[in-house]
Design a protein around this motif. Structure first.
Motif, mmCIF file in Angstrom:
data_model
loop_
_atom_site.group_PDB
_atom_site.id
_atom_site.type_symbol
_atom_site.label_atom_id
_atom_site.label_comp_id
_atom_site.label_asym_id
_atom_site.label_seq_id
_atom_site.Cartn_x
_atom_site.Cartn_y
_atom_site.Cartn_z
ATOM 1 N N ASP A 28 11.003 2.463 -11.076
ATOM 2 C CA ASP A 28 9.695 3.025 -10.787
ATOM 3 C C ASP A 28 8.928 2.044 -9.924
ATOM 4 O O ASP A 28 9.173 0.831 -9.965
ATOM 5 C CB ASP A 28 8.930 3.303 -12.083
ATOM 6 N N LEU A 29 8.012 2.587 -9.145
ATOM 7 C CA LEU A 29 7.216 1.773 -8.236
ATOM 8 C C LEU A 29 5.819 2.363 -8.160
ATOM 9 O O LEU A 29 5.657 3.564 -7.983
ATOM 10 C CB LEU A 29 7.853 1.776 -6.846
ATOM 11 N N LEU A 30 4.820 1.507 -8.347
ATOM 12 C CA LEU A 30 3.427 1.904 -8.226
ATOM 13 C C LEU A 30 2.728 0.939 -7.286
ATOM 14 O O LEU A 30 3.137 -0.217 -7.172
ATOM 15 C CB LEU A 30 2.715 1.826 -9.587
ATOM 16 N N PHE A 31 1.676 1.391 -6.642
ATOM 17 C CA PHE A 31 0.843 0.478 -5.861
ATOM 18 C C PHE A 31 -0.443 0.278 -6.627
ATOM 19 O O PHE A 31 -1.108 1.234 -7.022
ATOM 20 C CB PHE A 31 0.548 1.037 -4.467
ATOM 21 N N THR A 35 -5.320 -5.129 -6.797
ATOM 22 C CA THR A 35 -4.698 -6.423 -6.486
ATOM 23 C C THR A 35 -3.922 -6.398 -5.178
ATOM 24 O O THR A 35 -3.372 -7.419 -4.773
ATOM 25 C CB THR A 35 -3.749 -6.867 -7.618
ATOM 26 N N ASP A 36 -3.842 -5.230 -4.542
ATOM 27 C CA ASP A 36 -3.084 -5.064 -3.303
ATOM 28 C C ASP A 36 -1.625 -5.468 -3.512
ATOM 29 O O ASP A 36 -1.013 -6.124 -2.671
ATOM 30 C CB ASP A 36 -3.713 -5.879 -2.168
ATOM 31 N N ARG A 37 -1.068 -5.088 -4.669
ATOM 32 C CA ARG A 37 0.290 -5.458 -5.038
ATOM 33 C C ARG A 37 1.077 -4.222 -5.472
ATOM 34 O O ARG A 37 0.519 -3.219 -5.891
ATOM 35 C CB ARG A 37 0.310 -6.449 -6.202
ATOM 36 N N PHE A 38 2.403 -4.329 -5.406
ATOM 37 C CA PHE A 38 3.294 -3.317 -5.936
ATOM 38 C C PHE A 38 3.673 -3.689 -7.361
ATOM 39 O O PHE A 38 3.900 -4.861 -7.669
ATOM 40 C CB PHE A 38 4.577 -3.219 -5.099
ATOM 41 N N SER A 49 7.517 -6.138 -12.652
ATOM 42 C CA SER A 49 7.160 -7.228 -11.745
ATOM 43 C C SER A 49 6.015 -6.818 -10.843
ATOM 44 O O SER A 49 5.853 -5.655 -10.501
ATOM 45 C CB SER A 49 8.357 -7.623 -10.877
ATOM 46 N N LEU A 50 5.253 -7.802 -10.441
ATOM 47 C CA LEU A 50 4.178 -7.635 -9.481
ATOM 48 C C LEU A 50 4.650 -8.287 -8.191
ATOM 49 O O LEU A 50 5.053 -9.455 -8.189
ATOM 50 C CB LEU A 50 2.922 -8.336 -10.015
ATOM 51 N N ALA A 51 4.662 -7.517 -7.099
ATOM 52 C CA ALA A 51 5.153 -8.031 -5.824
ATOM 53 C C ALA A 51 4.093 -7.816 -4.751
ATOM 54 O O ALA A 51 3.353 -6.828 -4.775
ATOM 55 C CB ALA A 51 6.444 -7.313 -5.422
ATOM 56 N N ASP A 52 4.037 -8.749 -3.792
ATOM 57 C CA ASP A 52 3.099 -8.581 -2.688
ATOM 58 C C ASP A 52 3.677 -7.606 -1.672
ATOM 59 O O ASP A 52 4.770 -7.079 -1.844
ATOM 60 C CB ASP A 52 2.727 -9.926 -2.062
ATOM 61 N N ARG A 53 2.953 -7.374 -0.592
ATOM 62 C CA ARG A 53 3.377 -6.369 0.391
ATOM 63 C C ARG A 53 4.663 -6.748 1.130
ATOM 64 O O ARG A 53 5.305 -5.903 1.740
ATOM 65 C CB ARG A 53 2.262 -6.115 1.392
ATOM 66 N N THR A 54 5.061 -8.016 1.070
ATOM 67 C CA THR A 54 6.311 -8.428 1.711
ATOM 68 C C THR A 54 7.503 -8.296 0.772
ATOM 69 O O THR A 54 8.636 -8.501 1.178
ATOM 70 C CB THR A 54 6.244 -9.886 2.207
ATOM 71 N N ALA A 101 -3.776 -13.313 -15.090
ATOM 72 C CA ALA A 101 -3.794 -14.664 -14.491
ATOM 73 C C ALA A 101 -4.114 -14.559 -13.005
ATOM 74 O O ALA A 101 -3.790 -13.567 -12.361
ATOM 75 C CB ALA A 101 -2.438 -15.346 -14.695
ATOM 76 N N PRO A 102 -4.771 -15.566 -12.458
ATOM 77 C CA PRO A 102 -5.077 -15.519 -11.019
ATOM 78 C C PRO A 102 -3.807 -15.398 -10.188
ATOM 79 O O PRO A 102 -2.771 -15.970 -10.512
ATOM 80 C CB PRO A 102 -5.747 -16.872 -10.769
ATOM 81 N N LEU A 103 -3.897 -14.599 -9.151
ATOM 82 C CA LEU A 103 -2.764 -14.398 -8.254
ATOM 83 C C LEU A 103 -2.878 -15.311 -7.058
ATOM 84 O O LEU A 103 -3.954 -15.466 -6.476
ATOM 85 C CB LEU A 103 -2.712 -12.945 -7.776
#
Length: 105
Positions: A28-31, A35-38, A49-54, A101-103
């Protein structure tokens, strides 16, 4: 009218960019706009997991259950997880663990 698509729902899209967060069995994948994260669910690893746009993973948490497959966050912060091994779980604290936690940009 296309007989294979009587309601006109089938559409063709072109992917302009692909990312690889390096996780197996993505389920599954959400935006997450705040946080502008996936948010990426990997069922084999039972992780979220939390991933950035890259596609770079910035945080990972373990999930309950045997085969988590689907995810939705409720407005109050609880998460709903569907599990292929059976059932649906409503969890508390998952959003806090993932987003609190701060990103690092």
């Amino acid at each position: 009218s296309d007989p294979a698509d009587p309601f006109g729902l089938r559409q063709t899209i072109t992917a302009r960019h692909a990312i690889d967060p390096g996780l197996k069995s993505l389920s599954d994948l959400l935006f997450h706009a705040d946080t502008d994260r996936f948010v990426v669910l990997a069922s084999d690893d039972r992780t979220l997991s939390l991933a950035d746009r890259t596609g770079h993973v910035v945080r990972t948490v373990r999930l309950p259950g045997d085969e988590p497959e689907g995810l939705a966050f409720l407005p109050d912060g609880r998460a709903i997880l569907s599990d292929d091994a059976g059932g649906v779980r409503i969890t508390t604290g998952l959003a806090e663990k993932l987003f609190s936690a701060p990103l690092v940009p």
